[in-house]
Design an enzyme around this catalytic site. Structure first.
Site, PDB file in Angstrom:
ATOM      1  N   THR A  20       1.114  -1.228   0.362  1.00  0.00           N
ATOM      2  CA  THR A  20      -0.010   0.193  -0.084  1.00  0.00           C
ATOM      3  C   THR A  20       0.415   1.524   0.199  1.00  0.00           C
ATOM      4  OG1 THR A  20      -1.845   1.285   0.592  1.00  0.00           O
ATOM      5  CG2 THR A  20      -0.682   0.484   2.039  1.00  0.00           C
ATOM      6  N   GLY A  24       6.618   1.507   1.695  1.00  0.00           N
ATOM      7  CA  GLY A  24       8.104   1.206   1.992  1.00  0.00           C
ATOM      8  C   GLY A  24       8.556   1.416   0.372  1.00  0.00           C
ATOM      9  N   ASP A  90       9.027  -1.468  -8.840  1.00  0.00           N
ATOM     10  CA  ASP A  90       8.031   0.075  -7.363  1.00  0.00           C
ATOM     11  C   ASP A  90       7.031  -0.214  -8.471  1.00  0.00           C
ATOM     12  OD1 ASP A  90       6.763   1.283  -5.603  1.00  0.00           O
ATOM     13  OD2 ASP A  90       8.327   3.450  -6.195  1.00  0.00           O
ATOM     14  N   GLN A 152       2.354  11.012   6.283  1.00  0.00           N
ATOM     15  CA  GLN A 152       1.824  12.054   7.292  1.00  0.00           C
ATOM     16  C   GLN A 152       4.124  12.724   6.727  1.00  0.00           C
ATOM     17  OE1 GLN A 152      -0.536  13.738   7.342  1.00  0.00           O
ATOM     18  NE2 GLN A 152      -2.412  12.170   6.579  1.00  0.00           N
ATOM     19  N   ARG A 154       6.108  11.783   4.692  1.00  0.00           N
ATOM     20  CA  ARG A 154       6.976  11.728   3.205  1.00  0.00           C
ATOM     21  C   ARG A 154       6.353  13.986   2.975  1.00  0.00           C
ATOM     22  NH1 ARG A 154       5.696   7.526  -0.670  1.00  0.00           N
ATOM     23  NH2 ARG A 154       3.216   8.023  -0.075  1.00  0.00           N
TER      24      ARG A 154
HETATM   25  N1  LIG Z   1      12.376   0.757   7.814  1.00  0.00           N
HETATM   26  C1  LIG Z   1      11.860   2.789   7.924  1.00  0.00           C
HETATM   27  N2  LIG Z   1      11.643   3.565   9.221  1.00  0.00           N
HETATM   28  C2  LIG Z   1      11.543   4.751   8.702  1.00  0.00           C
HETATM   29  N3  LIG Z   1      10.414   5.454   7.405  1.00  0.00           N
HETATM   30  C3  LIG Z   1      10.887   4.709   6.322  1.00  0.00           C
HETATM   31  C4  LIG Z   1      11.960   3.533   6.303  1.00  0.00           C
HETATM   32  N4  LIG Z   1      11.466   3.248   4.772  1.00  0.00           N
HETATM   33  C5  LIG Z   1      10.571   3.676   4.154  1.00  0.00           C
HETATM   34  N5  LIG Z   1       9.751   5.085   5.426  1.00  0.00           N
HETATM   35  C6  LIG Z   1      10.363   6.340   4.997  1.00  0.00           C
HETATM   36  O1  LIG Z   1       8.421   6.350   4.834  1.00  0.00           O
HETATM   37  C7  LIG Z   1       7.919   6.514   3.779  1.00  0.00           C
HETATM   38  C8  LIG Z   1       7.018   6.482   2.362  1.00  0.00           C
HETATM   39  O2  LIG Z   1       8.497   5.565   2.385  1.00  0.00           O
HETATM   40  P1  LIG Z   1       8.374   5.349   0.706  1.00  0.00           P
HETATM   41  O3  LIG Z   1       9.427   3.748  -0.190  1.00  0.00           O
HETATM   42  O4  LIG Z   1       8.463   6.303  -0.576  1.00  0.00           O
HETATM   43  O5  LIG Z   1       6.772   3.857   0.215  1.00  0.00           O
HETATM   44  P2  LIG Z   1       5.656   3.680  -0.958  1.00  0.00           P
HETATM   45  O6  LIG Z   1       7.321   4.261  -2.264  1.00  0.00           O
HETATM   46  O7  LIG Z   1       5.776   2.408  -0.492  1.00  0.00           O
HETATM   47  O8  LIG Z   1       4.964   4.740  -1.043  1.00  0.00           O
HETATM   48  C9  LIG Z   1       9.305   7.820   3.347  1.00  0.00           C
HETATM   49  O9  LIG Z   1       9.574   8.802   3.709  1.00  0.00           O
HETATM   50  C10 LIG Z   1      10.349   6.635   3.492  1.00  0.00           C
HETATM   51  O10 LIG Z   1      11.829   7.471   4.069  1.00  0.00           O
HETATM   52  N1  LIG Z   2      -3.587   2.778 -10.138  1.00  0.00           N
HETATM   53  C1  LIG Z   2      -3.579   4.115  -8.914  1.00  0.00           C
HETATM   54  N2  LIG Z   2      -4.525   4.494  -8.800  1.00  0.00           N
HETATM   55  C2  LIG Z   2      -4.639   5.527  -8.042  1.00  0.00           C
HETATM   56  N3  LIG Z   2      -3.826   5.912  -7.711  1.00  0.00           N
HETATM   57  C3  LIG Z   2      -2.117   5.475  -7.515  1.00  0.00           C
HETATM   58  C4  LIG Z   2      -2.302   4.124  -8.514  1.00  0.00           C
HETATM   59  N4  LIG Z   2      -0.996   4.295  -8.513  1.00  0.00           N
HETATM   60  C5  LIG Z   2      -0.781   4.774  -7.539  1.00  0.00           C
HETATM   61  N5  LIG Z   2      -1.564   5.731  -7.405  1.00  0.00           N
HETATM   62  C6  LIG Z   2      -1.369   7.014  -6.379  1.00  0.00           C
HETATM   63  C7  LIG Z   2      -0.984   6.037  -4.625  1.00  0.00           C
HETATM   64  C8  LIG Z   2       0.165   7.286  -4.167  1.00  0.00           C
HETATM   65  O1  LIG Z   2      -0.200   8.805  -4.184  1.00  0.00           O
HETATM   66  C9  LIG Z   2       0.704   7.628  -5.423  1.00  0.00           C
HETATM   67  C10 LIG Z   2       2.222   7.130  -5.473  1.00  0.00           C
HETATM   68  O2  LIG Z   2       2.160   5.488  -5.111  1.00  0.00           O
HETATM   69  P1  LIG Z   2       3.624   5.069  -3.464  1.00  0.00           P
HETATM   70  O3  LIG Z   2       2.631   3.782  -3.367  1.00  0.00           O
HETATM   71  O4  LIG Z   2       3.471   6.552  -2.827  1.00  0.00           O
HETATM   72  O5  LIG Z   2       4.162   4.411  -4.881  1.00  0.00           O
HETATM   73  O6  LIG Z   2       0.468   7.207  -6.694  1.00  0.00           O
END
Ligand SMILES: Nc1ncnc2c1ncn2[C@@H]1O[C@H](COP(=O)(O)OP(=O)(O)O)[C@@H](O)[C@H]1O
Ligand SMILES: Nc1ncnc2c1ncn2[C@H]1C[C@H](O)[C@@H](COP(=O)(O)O)O1
Length: 223
Positions: A20, A24, A90, A152, A154
């Site tokens: 979700t 991370g 990703d 929050q 991020r």
């Molecule tokens: N192990 C961790 N501990 C604390 N914060 C983390 C960790 N891994 C990721 N984060 C932080 O959590 C936030 C979301 O991570 P991100 O990798 O961007 O998630 P996603 O790609 O799934 O949306 C970022 O601000 C990242 O720096």
């Molecule tokens: N398919 C999707 N529909 C709606 N929103 C989406 C979709 N794929 C990604 N997203 C959104 C959710 C987040 O706001 C950003 C990036 O996702 P993240 O999980 O932080 O990499 O895009």
């Protein structure tokens, strides 16, 4: 010797990170690609022309956003195919259709006709020679509160302003989705069990686990 060689991970592997929003994925994508010396494939977030609009009006923009993500992911898929693998990706294409599009349709923020059009396009695109299922999907999971804190912290403003119920709905849907996901081998990782930011050995543990699953799955590939 890099970690890919040490653990016998084929240089052509494609590993996709699912989970979700905020769990991370991007952080793990970077760390894993660096450890394996693989290329990365990221989703378009900062330069996405629909994402801000979508968060301010789901109903108006959900179809546009899904089509945009589908096109982008398909281009990435083609790139991975052309390089012959060796990628960490990703988010998987399966999450777009199986979680996001479905959720917006079921919640009434995507019309039936838009959903059917989108699904038809998705099915047609996925059934092409460019689409290879990943060799491994690493699914990240963890406590809901941790994940919301990460969203929050991020600081993407449109996500910070989104009601918590949206993240809860997404979280619940992810949990059911992964239980019935069988398109490729899965490694489930709980974010409480590793810390890539504080522990420099954490990525090696993940590589080791990934390698074990890839080895177990190897005899069945292509059947
Ligand atoms: N192990 C961790 N501990 C604390 N914060 C983390 C960790 N891994 C990721 N984060 C932080 O959590 C936030 C979301 O991570 P991100 O990798 O961007 O998630 P996603 O790609 O799934 O949306 C970022 O601000 C990242 O720096
Ligand atoms: N398919 C999707 N529909 C709606 N929103 C989406 C979709 N794929 C990604 N997203 C959104 C959710 C987040 O706001 C950003 C990036 O996702 P993240 O999980 O932080 O990499 O895009």
């Amino acid at each position: 010797m890099n970690l890919r060689e040490k653990y016998g991970i084929p240089s052509t592997s494609v590993i996709t990170i699912a989970g979700t929003v905020g769990v991370g994925k991007s952080t793990l994508t970077k760390a894993l690609a660096n450890a394996l010396q693989f290329r990365t494939s990221f989703e378009k977030v900062d330069t996405n022309p629909y994402l801000d609009k979508f968060y301010s009006d789901f109903k108006r923009w959900s179809f546009h956003l899904q089509i945009f993500f589908l096109a982008e992911r398909f281009k990435e898929q083609k790139k991975i195919f052309e390089y012959g693998g060796g990628f960490v990706q990703d988010r998987s294409i399966y999450e777009d259709v199986g979680i996001f599009a479905k959720m917006h349709y079921e919640k009434g923020t995507m019309s039936e006709v838009d959903y059917e059009t989108y699904k038809g396009l998705f099915d047609a695109m996925v059934m092409t020679p460019y689409f290879h299922h990943p060799d491994l999907l690493i699914y990240l999971e963890g406590p809901f509160d941790y994940i919301v804190d990460r969203i929050q912290q991020r600081g993407r403003h449109m996500e910070q302003e989104t009601p918590i119920e949206y993240w809860r709905e997404l979280y619940n849907r992810y949990e059911s989705w992964i239980d019935s996901f069988h398109s490729c081998p899965v490694l489930r990782m709980n974010i409480c069990d590793y810390d890539l930011l504080e522990d420099e050995d954490a990525v090696e543990e993940i590589v080791k686990k990934a390698s074990n699953i890839l080895k177990e799955a190897a005899p069945y590939k292509g059947r």
